[in-house]
Design a protein around this motif. Structure first.
Motif, short mmCIF file in Angstrom:
data_model
loop_
_atom_site.label_atom_id
_atom_site.label_comp_id
_atom_site.label_asym_id
_atom_site.label_seq_id
_atom_site.Cartn_x
_atom_site.Cartn_y
_atom_site.Cartn_z
N VAL A 225 0.85 -1.18 0.00
CA VAL A 225 0.00 0.00 0.00
C VAL A 225 0.89 1.23 0.00
O VAL A 225 1.77 1.37 0.86
N ASP A 226 0.67 2.10 -0.97
CA ASP A 226 1.47 3.33 -1.08
C ASP A 226 2.96 3.02 -1.08
O ASP A 226 3.77 3.72 -0.46
N GLY A 227 3.32 1.93 -1.76
CA GLY A 227 4.74 1.60 -1.90
C GLY A 227 5.35 0.89 -0.72
O GLY A 227 6.56 0.63 -0.72
N GLU A 228 4.55 0.56 0.30
CA GLU A 228 5.08 -0.10 1.49
C GLU A 228 4.35 -1.43 1.71
O GLU A 228 3.14 -1.52 1.53
#
Length: 208
Positions: free
Chosen positions: A185-188
């Motif tokens: 999510v959101d790059g994490e």
């Protein structure tokens, strides 16, 4: 002798959407417009939506693009796997009417054949610590076990969501698993915790 090894315990469906009342609350079935939009101020707050999973999309279908929310009230009933219902949680007024939305609770049929349901929730942070989230969620889980023939109800949480983990503990749900880095999510990468309770465990909790 009858072979019962693979005998299912099917859920009691269809189940139509209905208003649910508790001592302090009224749970009102959401309309399609409400279920597919940010229908209240608290739903927009970063503090609230930070850990949300169930209301954004069906996390068993990465391509759903919100279709799960539409299915929640599309037929106003739970009939088969993938169907769900959502309720707006509001304060009960002195005259028995409702007003002042404080959260949402949803219930999804994940397996009708095996009577498995998923519960999800979001509540305004201002009401934390007053037992209102417990009261509302208990009412929905009661419906699942008593009216829909659920055998097991579970919740999937972002593992960082301490408030929801505490609610699961209060509800008597066990942590069954911690899925490391299940979602990005959101790059994490985010861990997902699974909590659950069975019908027998729910009855024992009520009797305690």
């Amino acid at each position: 002798m009858t072979d019962t090894i693979d005998q299912p315990a099917p859920a009691t469906v269809p189940f139509d959407a209905c208003i649910v009342t508790t001592d302090r609350l009224v749970l009102r079935p959401l309309t399609i417009d409400e279920a597919t939009a940010a229908h209240s101020d608290f739903a927009l707050a970063k503090k609230v939506v930070k850990y949300l999973r169930w209301e954004v999309r069906d996390h068993d279908d990465e391509q759903s693009n919100g279709s799960a929310s539409k299915r929640l009230v599309q037929s106003a009933s739970i009939k088969d796997k993938g169907d769900g219902l959502a309720w707006a949680v509001e304060f009960k007024q002195a005259d028995g009417s409702q007003g002042g939305e404080i959260g949402d609770v949803a219930l999804f049929a994940k397996s009708v054949r095996n009577a498995q349901f998923e519960v999800g929730w979001v509540f305004h942070p201002a009401i934390h610590g007053r037992g209102l989230a417990t009261e509302a969620t208990t009412a929905v889980i009661d419906l699942a076990f008593e009216k829909m023939g659920a055998h097991r109800v579970y919740a999937e949480l972002d593992a960082r969501n301490e408030a929801s983990a505490r609610l699961c503990d209060i509800l008597g749900m066990r942590q069954e698993a911690l899925l490391k880095e299940r979602e990005i999510v959101d790059g994490e990468w985010h861990d997902v915790a699974i909590y659950a309770i069975t019908a027998d465990e729910w009855k024992a909790r009520a009797a305690a």
